[in-house]
Write an enzyme that holds these catalytic residues in place. Structure first.
Site, PDB file in Angstrom:
ATOM      1  CB  CYS A   1      66.779 -39.509  11.236  1.00  0.00           C
ATOM      2  SG  CYS A   1      65.303 -39.916  11.655  1.00  0.00           S
TER       3      CYS A   1
ATOM      4  N   GLY B   1      72.648 -48.846   2.116  1.00  0.00           N
ATOM      5  CA  GLY B   1      71.471 -48.802   1.616  1.00  0.00           C
ATOM      6  C   GLY B   1      71.749 -50.137   0.471  1.00  0.00           C
TER       7      GLY B   1
ATOM      8  CB  ALA C   1      58.322 -43.347  11.095  1.00  0.00           C
TER       9      ALA C   1
ATOM     10  CG  ASN D   1      69.669 -42.158   7.245  1.00  0.00           C
ATOM     11  OD1 ASN D   1      68.339 -43.139   7.189  1.00  0.00           O
ATOM     12  ND2 ASN D   1      69.805 -41.640   8.799  1.00  0.00           N
ATOM     13  CB  THR D   2      65.587 -44.099   4.721  1.00  0.00           C
ATOM     14  OG1 THR D   2      65.837 -42.890   5.856  1.00  0.00           O
ATOM     15  CG2 THR D   2      65.968 -45.428   6.031  1.00  0.00           C
TER      16      THR D   2
END
Lengths: 250, 302
Positions: B130, B243, B70, B192-193
C-alpha cells in the site's frame, strides 16, 4: 435508461430527463444517481447528481446539472433516445418524514436547488408547512424560482442584488427570525451550508445539509468521498449525502 | 462442459476471477447487483490490528483512464472484523480472502494470527504494497530483505494459503517475488497501485491531501501485464494478476501471460457487475475458441 429530454435552461445549466424501462423504485429527495459518461476519453469515473424530480407514472427521473467540467459538459450533449447507464437511487435523503409537524425552511444555493426543488414538491404533496429560500450569485442562478412560486412561498437573495435581498442567504431577513422554523433542510456550496448550519446550531434548530464530495464508486466501497464526523471519517455516498449538522466536524 | 476451476496452492477457485481488495468492500455491498458467490474469490478490504481513520479528504483524483487514491487503509480494525464483518462474509459460497495490513511486523503477525482462527477465511493476502500509509505498507515491499522477513514472520503463525501482494514501485518485481517465496509465500498477487500524483493548475496545489497516491484502472494495465509475465516466468508458485483488468479480454491476457487467477479492482466502481460480466465473457471466449479447460490458457502466450 433512455434520455427523453435534454433542456438547456441557461449557459451553465441543463435538465436531463431519463426514462427507465422498469417501474421506478421509491426515491427520497436528497438521494442521488451515479451516471456513466460515455464518449469522452478524459472522463473515466461516473458522476454523481442529486435527483431533481421524478414521475412514478411515466417512470422518469430528472437531473438539474451545472456544467463545471468534462463530465457535465459531455452529458449536456446527450440527445433524445440515447441510452445512459445510471445507478440509482443511492444514499440517504432528507428526513422529510419529520416535516409533518411544525414549519420547515428549505434553503437551496445555486445548483443545490436541484434536490431542494424535489423536496419542496414532496412536502407540498404531503401537505407540510414550509418556506423556501433560494440564493445565487445573480438572478439566473435562482433555478426553478418561477416554478416554485407557483406552489409555495419562496424568498430569495442574490449577491449582485438583481433579485430579492442583496447578499447571501444568511443575510435574508427571515434568517433573523429563524426560531419561527422547527427545522432547516439545506443544499448548496459548502460555505453557505456552514453558515446556515452555524445559525441553526446557535438557535438549537434541527438542520440537515446535503454534501457533495468527489466520488469513485457511489455505494460505500472505495472510501474516497469521506467527510470528518463525530464518528470518524464517513462516506458521503452511503452515510450521507444528507447529514445532520450535529454529526459533522464543521 | 467447460472447466473454469483453477488452483492456488490447494485453494480451489471455481473460476479465476476474484475481486481486488479495497474495491469490493466486504462483498455484501455488491449483493444488490449480482450473486457475489459466483466469483472465484472475494478479497476483502484491508484489515489492520487497530482501527484506522485513513487520510484526510480529498483522497481521490480522476486521471486519464484511471484514478489515484490515497484512502490510507481506513478500516475498523481486527476486533470489529471479528464481531461485525466475519459473521456476514462467512456465508458466501466462495473463497473469502482477508487482506492483511499493518504498520509493523508485529501488527501484521497479530492480524494474521487472528485470521488463522476463522474457519471461513480461506486465505490471506499480505498487503506489503500500500503506497498510502506513512509506516508499513509499501515500505516492507520495496526491499527483498524486509519482504522476506515479514513474510516468514507471518508464515510462522498462518497455516492456510498465504498470498503476498506486491508493489510495482520497484526496480525488479521478480526479486521481491522470489524473496517472499523464500519467506514462505504460497502465491503472489501483483500489482498494487503505481505511485502517482495530480496537480490542480488553478490552485497550483496537489489534488489529493497526501500529495501522492496510488494509480489504478485501465491506464496501468500494460505495465501490470508486463510484470505478471516477468514474475510468472521466474517463479514456480501461482501468480495472481491485478492491474486495470476490466473485461474478459483483459482476463484472458493476464492468464496467457502466466497468471493462474486475476483480481478485478477499479472497474467495479464504474461497472458494479464488472466481475460477473468478465466471467460471462470468459465463458464465451472459451466456447468461441473451443477451449474446454481454462488451465489451457494459463501461460499460453505463443
Amino acid at each position: 435508461m433512455i434520455i427523453i429530454g435534454n433542456t438547456r435552461i441557461s449557459d451553465d445549466y441543463f435538465i436531463l430527463e431519463c426514462k427507465d424501462s422498469q417501474p421506478l423504485p421509491c426515491i427520497k429527495p436528497g438521494q442521488f444517481a451515479h451516471i456513466k459518461v460515455e464518449g469522452n476519453p478524459s472522463v473515466y469515473l461516473r458522476r454523481p447528481f442529486s435527483i431533481h424530480d421524478c414521475n412514478y407514472e411515466k417512470n422518469t427521473i430528472s437531473f438539474l446539472i451545472k456544467i463545471v467540467g468534462n463530465g457535465s459538459a459531455t452529458l449536456s450533449q446527450l440527445k433524445e433516445n440515447e441510452v445512459v447507464s445510471i445507478v440509482y437511487p443511492l444514499g440517504n435523503g432528507f428526513s422529510d418524514e419529520v416535516a409533518a409537524e411544525g414549519k420547515s425552511l428549505l434553503i437551496g444555493g445555486g445548483v443545490g436547488i436541484a434536490p431542494i426543488f424535489f423536496l419542496a414538491k414532496e412536502l407540498k404533496r404531503n401537505k407540510c408547512d414550509y418556506d423556501v429560500l433560494l440564493g445565487g450569485k445573480k438572478v439566473s442562478d435562482l433555478l426553478c424560482y418561477s416554478q416554485l412560486k407557483q406552489f409555495c412561498s419562496v424568498f430569495c437573495t442574490t449577491e449582485d442584488g438583481s433579485e430579492g435581498t442583496r447578499g447571501f442567504v444568511t443575510d435574508h431577513e427571515i434568517m433573523r427570525n429563524i426560531s419561527r422554523y422547527d427545522r432547516i433542510f439545506c443544499c448548496g456550496p459548502t460555505p453557505m451550508m456552514k453558515a446556515v448550519g452555524k445559525k441553526a446550531c446557535d438557535n438549537g434548530i434541527f438542520c440537515e445539509v446535503s454534501l457533495e464530495n468527489k466520488m469513485a464508486c457511489g455505494f460505500g466501497v472505495c472510501l474516497c468521498c469521506v467527510t470528518p464526523t463525530n464518528d470518524g471519517n464517513r462516506c458521503v455516498c452511503t452515510d450521507g449525502p444528507v447529514f445532520n449538522i450535529n454529526e459533522l466536524k464543521w | 462442459m467447460t472447466n473454469l476451476e483453477v488452483n492456488i496452492h490447494g485453494l480451489t477457485l471455481k473460476n479465476p476471477i476474484m475481486t481486488a481488495s479495497g474495491t469490493f468492500g466486504n462483498g455484501y455491498e455488491y449483493s444488490d447487483f449480482f450473486d457475489v458467490s459466483c466469483l472465484g474469490g472475494i478479497i476483502l478490504k484491508a484489515t489492520t490490528a487497530e482501527k484506522r481513520d485513513g487520510n484526510p479528504y480529498p483522497r481521490m483524483a480522476e486521471t486519464a483512464n484511471g484514478m489515484i487514491n490515497a484512502v490510507g487503509l481506513q478500516n475498523k480494525g481486527v476486533d470489529f472484523f471479528e464481531t461485525d464483518i466475519y459473521p456476514k462474509v462467512k456465508y458466501f459460497n466462495t473463497n473469502v480472502i482477508a487482506n492483511v495490513a499493518g504498520s509493523s511486523i508485529e501488527s501484521y503477525v497479530e492480524v494474521a494470527r487472528r485470521m488463522n482462527r476463522f474457519e471461513h477465511i480461506a486465505a490471506i493476502e499480505l498487503n506489503i504494497s500500500c503506497p498510502n500509509v506513512k509506516q508499513g505498507g509499501m515500505s516492507f515491499g520495496t526491499k527483498p530483505e524486509s519482504a522476506r522477513e515479514i513474510t516468514s514472520a507471518v508464515r510462522e503463525v498462518y497455516d492456510k494459503t498465504l498470498i503476498v501482494k506486491l508493489t510495482p514501485n520497484v526496480t525488479s518485481v521478480v526479486d521481491i517475488a522470489e524473496a517472499v517465496i523464500e519467506g514462505g509465500a504460497d502465491a503472489v498477487s501483483l500489482v498494487n497501485t503505481f505511485m502517482g500524483m495530480a496537480i490542480d493548475v488553478e490552485t497550483r496545489k496537489p489534488v489529493i491531501s497526501t500529495i501522492t497516491g496510488g494509480v489504478s484502472g485501465p491506464a496501468i494495465k500494460p505495465m501490470a501485464l508486463r510484470m505478471v509475465w516477468q514474475v510468472a516466468k521466474a517463479v514456480k508458485v501461482p501468480v495472481i494478476g491485478i492491474g486495470g483488468i476490466s473485461t474478459a479480454e483483459d482476463v484472458v491476457e493476464f492468464l496467457l501471460a502466466g497468471a493462474t487467477a486475476v483480481e478485478i479492482g477499479t472497474a467495479n466502481f464504474i461497472n458494479p457487475r464488472a466481475t460477473v460480466d468478465a466471467l460471462e465473457g470468459l465463458r464465451k471466449y472459451m466456447a468461441d475458441h473451443k477451449i474446454n479447460d481454462v488451465k489451457e490458457l494459463i501461460g499460453g502466450l505463443l
